[in-house]
Motif scaffolding. Sequence first.
Motif, PDB file in Angstrom:
ATOM      1  N   LEU A  32    -112.421  80.263  42.065  1.00 48.77           N
ATOM      2  CA  LEU A  32    -111.525  81.279  42.604  1.00 48.77           C
ATOM      3  C   LEU A  32    -110.503  80.664  43.558  1.00 48.77           C
ATOM      4  O   LEU A  32    -109.345  81.092  43.609  1.00 48.77           O
ATOM      5  CB  LEU A  32    -112.339  82.364  43.323  1.00 48.77           C
ATOM      6  CG  LEU A  32    -113.278  83.199  42.433  1.00 48.77           C
ATOM      7  CD1 LEU A  32    -114.058  84.198  43.278  1.00 48.77           C
ATOM      8  CD2 LEU A  32    -112.489  83.925  41.351  1.00 48.77           C
ATOM      9  N   PHE A  33    -110.915  79.644  44.314  1.00 45.43           N
ATOM     10  CA  PHE A  33    -109.978  78.975  45.217  1.00 45.43           C
ATOM     11  C   PHE A  33    -109.008  78.089  44.445  1.00 45.43           C
ATOM     12  O   PHE A  33    -107.862  77.895  44.881  1.00 45.43           O
ATOM     13  CB  PHE A  33    -110.745  78.123  46.241  1.00 45.43           C
ATOM     14  CG  PHE A  33    -111.180  78.884  47.457  1.00 45.43           C
ATOM     15  CD1 PHE A  33    -110.303  79.135  48.498  1.00 45.43           C
ATOM     16  CD2 PHE A  33    -112.471  79.354  47.560  1.00 45.43           C
ATOM     17  CE1 PHE A  33    -110.692  79.839  49.619  1.00 45.43           C
ATOM     18  CE2 PHE A  33    -112.891  80.062  48.681  1.00 45.43           C
ATOM     19  CZ  PHE A  33    -111.993  80.308  49.716  1.00 45.43           C
ATOM     20  N   ASP A  34    -109.427  77.554  43.305  1.00 40.37           N
ATOM     21  CA  ASP A  34    -108.558  76.665  42.526  1.00 40.37           C
ATOM     22  C   ASP A  34    -107.562  77.441  41.666  1.00 40.37           C
ATOM     23  O   ASP A  34    -106.469  76.940  41.366  1.00 40.37           O
ATOM     24  CB  ASP A  34    -109.410  75.761  41.622  1.00 40.37           C
ATOM     25  CG  ASP A  34    -110.189  74.722  42.423  1.00 40.37           C
ATOM     26  OD1 ASP A  34    -109.822  74.477  43.592  1.00 40.37           O
ATOM     27  OD2 ASP A  34    -111.179  74.185  41.893  1.00 40.37           O
ATOM     28  N   SER A  35    -107.938  78.661  41.277  1.00 39.41           N
ATOM     29  CA  SER A  35    -107.099  79.424  40.347  1.00 39.41           C
ATOM     30  C   SER A  35    -105.690  79.684  40.868  1.00 39.41           C
ATOM     31  O   SER A  35    -104.724  79.609  40.095  1.00 39.41           O
ATOM     32  CB  SER A  35    -107.788  80.750  39.998  1.00 39.41           C
ATOM     33  OG  SER A  35    -109.003  80.509  39.325  1.00 39.41           O
ATOM     34  N   PRO A  36    -105.494  80.004  42.163  1.00 40.29           N
ATOM     35  CA  PRO A  36    -104.119  80.254  42.637  1.00 40.29           C
ATOM     36  C   PRO A  36    -103.194  79.052  42.538  1.00 40.29           C
ATOM     37  O   PRO A  36    -101.977  79.207  42.701  1.00 40.29           O
ATOM     38  CB  PRO A  36    -104.332  80.657  44.105  1.00 40.29           C
ATOM     39  CG  PRO A  36    -105.725  81.172  44.165  1.00 40.29           C
ATOM     40  CD  PRO A  36    -106.486  80.331  43.199  1.00 40.29           C
ATOM     41  N   TRP A  37    -103.752  77.863  42.289  1.00 36.36           N
ATOM     42  CA  TRP A  37    -102.910  76.667  42.165  1.00 36.36           C
ATOM     43  C   TRP A  37    -102.300  76.527  40.772  1.00 36.36           C
ATOM     44  O   TRP A  37    -101.528  75.601  40.527  1.00 36.36           O
ATOM     45  CB  TRP A  37    -103.726  75.424  42.513  1.00 36.36           C
ATOM     46  CG  TRP A  37    -103.948  75.295  43.989  1.00 36.36           C
ATOM     47  CD1 TRP A  37    -104.905  75.891  44.737  1.00 36.36           C
ATOM     48  CD2 TRP A  37    -103.144  74.546  44.899  1.00 36.36           C
ATOM     49  NE1 TRP A  37    -104.765  75.559  46.057  1.00 36.36           N
ATOM     50  CE2 TRP A  37    -103.683  74.727  46.183  1.00 36.36           C
ATOM     51  CE3 TRP A  37    -102.016  73.734  44.760  1.00 36.36           C
ATOM     52  CZ2 TRP A  37    -103.135  74.141  47.310  1.00 36.36           C
ATOM     53  CZ3 TRP A  37    -101.471  73.129  45.873  1.00 36.36           C
ATOM     54  CH2 TRP A  37    -102.035  73.352  47.142  1.00 36.36           C
ATOM     55  N   SER A  59    -109.730  72.930  49.271  1.00 41.87           N
ATOM     56  CA  SER A  59    -109.301  73.198  47.902  1.00 41.87           C
ATOM     57  C   SER A  59    -107.848  72.780  47.701  1.00 41.87           C
ATOM     58  O   SER A  59    -107.488  72.257  46.635  1.00 41.87           O
ATOM     59  CB  SER A  59    -109.475  74.687  47.568  1.00 41.87           C
ATOM     60  OG  SER A  59    -110.827  75.077  47.668  1.00 41.87           O
ATOM     61  N   ASN A  93    -106.804  69.984  45.000  1.00 40.27           N
ATOM     62  CA  ASN A  93    -105.873  70.264  43.905  1.00 40.27           C
ATOM     63  C   ASN A  93    -104.662  69.333  43.940  1.00 40.27           C
ATOM     64  O   ASN A  93    -104.119  68.990  42.884  1.00 40.27           O
ATOM     65  CB  ASN A  93    -105.427  71.723  43.971  1.00 40.27           C
ATOM     66  CG  ASN A  93    -106.442  72.663  43.345  1.00 40.27           C
ATOM     67  OD1 ASN A  93    -106.456  72.862  42.136  1.00 40.27           O
ATOM     68  ND2 ASN A  93    -107.317  73.224  44.175  1.00 40.27           N
ATOM     69  N   GLY A 118    -104.580  85.431  31.490  1.00 34.76           N
ATOM     70  CA  GLY A 118    -104.642  86.519  32.470  1.00 34.76           C
ATOM     71  C   GLY A 118    -105.046  87.836  31.826  1.00 34.76           C
ATOM     72  O   GLY A 118    -105.831  88.612  32.393  1.00 34.76           O
ATOM     73  N   ILE A 135    -109.367  78.672  35.578  1.00 36.81           N
ATOM     74  CA  ILE A 135    -109.435  80.004  35.001  1.00 36.81           C
ATOM     75  C   ILE A 135    -110.589  80.084  34.011  1.00 36.81           C
ATOM     76  O   ILE A 135    -111.348  81.068  33.982  1.00 36.81           O
ATOM     77  CB  ILE A 135    -108.119  80.367  34.298  1.00 36.81           C
ATOM     78  CG1 ILE A 135    -106.937  80.175  35.244  1.00 36.81           C
ATOM     79  CG2 ILE A 135    -108.169  81.784  33.773  1.00 36.81           C
ATOM     80  CD1 ILE A 135    -106.972  81.061  36.462  1.00 36.81           C
ATOM     81  N   PRO A 173     -99.902  78.290  39.278  1.00 40.02           N
ATOM     82  CA  PRO A 173     -98.424  78.269  39.280  1.00 40.02           C
ATOM     83  C   PRO A 173     -97.849  76.939  39.772  1.00 40.02           C
ATOM     84  O   PRO A 173     -96.778  76.518  39.299  1.00 40.02           O
ATOM     85  CB  PRO A 173     -98.062  79.415  40.235  1.00 40.02           C
ATOM     86  CG  PRO A 173     -99.247  80.315  40.228  1.00 40.02           C
ATOM     87  CD  PRO A 173    -100.429  79.418  40.072  1.00 40.02           C
ATOM     88  N   GLY A 202    -110.580  76.754  51.885  1.00 40.42           N
ATOM     89  CA  GLY A 202    -109.245  76.862  51.303  1.00 40.42           C
ATOM     90  C   GLY A 202    -108.426  75.605  51.520  1.00 40.42           C
ATOM     91  O   GLY A 202    -107.722  75.149  50.601  1.00 40.42           O
TER      92      GLY A 202
END
Length: 570
Positions: A139-144, A30, A34, A171, A290, A146, A27
């Motif tokens: 999956l670790f990159d997707s939360p970035w 990542s 990012n 989404g 995504i 926003p 994490g």
Amino acid sequence: MPRPPAKANSKLVSFFKNTGWVWVGVGLLSAIINILMLTGPLFMLQVYDRVLSSNSVPTLVVLGIIAITLYTFYGILDILRSRILLRIGQYVDARMSESVYRASSTAPIITGSNASAVRPVSDLDRIRQFLSSPGPAALFDSPWMPFYLFIVYLFHPILGLIGLLGAIVIGILIALNEWLSRTPIKDATQEAAVRNELVESSRANAEVSKAMGMFGDLQQRWTRNNESYLRKQKTAADRNGFFTSVTKTIRLMLQSTILGVGAWLAIQHEITAGTMVAGSIMVSRALSPIELAISQWRAFVGARQSHARLIELMNRMPDHDVDLELPIPQNNLSIEQASCAPIGSRKAFIAPMSLKLKAGQALGIIGPSGSGKSTLAKCMVGILPALSGAVRFDGSELNHWSEDKHKHIIGYLPQDLQLFQGTVAQNIARFDAAASSEAVIEAARLADLHDMISRLPDGYDTVIGPAGFALSGGQMQRIALARALYGDPFLIVLDEPNSSLDSQGEGALTKALFAMKEKGSIIVVIAHRPSALAAVDYVLCLNEGQVQAIGPKNEVLAKVLSPVSSQGAA
């Protein structure tokens, strides 16, 4: 004493918990990756707004050096993350392989008729492959996402809102992909398991199929199953491919939309040309994880389903770990009002019964086919649990000993015998790495097998099994008998031990049973042919799961066989 059964999920989830600190590291990597991915958009912003407006070559050189340095760090960290994910997958595989192998080997005992659909090793492979794929990184990159959209919003609210709208649409696509793909992927996995089982069963029965002309019909069966598998696999792949393509198309359209709206805003002098290009690149970067996640969604769902199946199977496995090891039994075997049933059935097939045998005694079990003889034998050796009552060795149930100790307690020759790929010596010694040559040869001599083995191409080192030297049915049965006798086990259960033996082999069997009785072993022989009962002291007659007669051999045989003789005379 035996430990209580493992709590749900504990056997598998604990291995993932042990890697928790590694996931924290992934994490953090990542996060840095990012942040470094801002290099491209910010470089373009500076080139358009600073270098082109000032015509400053030194500024361009300095910016280029900074960008190359940051990209270098990005590349190093991305390689490092990929290598860590690969090793996480291998770590989970290495830590789980023994338990999964045990689960795979015991699946027929645990699941019964459903064993063909259970593929624990394949499930573990699927988990490892996903963990080692780009899927976890996505999956670790997707939360970035926003974070990038917020920066684009700072560039201009309209650009941020366009990016947010695209993210909402994607989404929704992810949710639809999850909902529509779950069942097809599960169905395709089940069909693949049936497909593999058909191949394995055809290979195992090749001689029967060839002799009786079954290949054509079996091929038609395979074709129907294969068509069903391909149809379901196509459905799963089509749905996943559809959402992957739609997501990619929307990302490209959104990137161009940002450029177009950005150009209009630049014309209105609300943003600069550099901001327009940087915003387009940043929105594309926000949505690319995504897109990658959707392309990996099938693998993710498959790994998740494999994880659930492994947990379900492993939690059904009995826990044989003990805290206090008991001495090997030496005195008696007692069945105390025990009832049992075939695998997968909760309805007793053998009615509650009781008997007691002392060391050095032998029991013969007779009865018509389907009367429950083999079921009772499996209950005695611990393959089937008693539905009621208990089977005790010197007063203790078999699960009071660790599974490793069972090889000193139980010798078993099943009706449907199988030998393992390996040498003759390894098969006789039950693949015990500490087996002595003397013990192996002694077991072979007890089964009157030593001379036959000596004539094999490599003697005791001759490789047998599917890819080894072909043995006759009688030779296989005598090797399996030697395996059951190896190590002088306390209880020896032989199910139809003379079904493939000639008269010489039957004589050797009787001699071996007398020898094992002299050593203090308890013998249980299931037989249809009376010649197998020469060494037994007592006989138990079963009929439709009920004890019809039990007692000294001569008395029971006279009682059971006399009605048959009378009917024959009539």
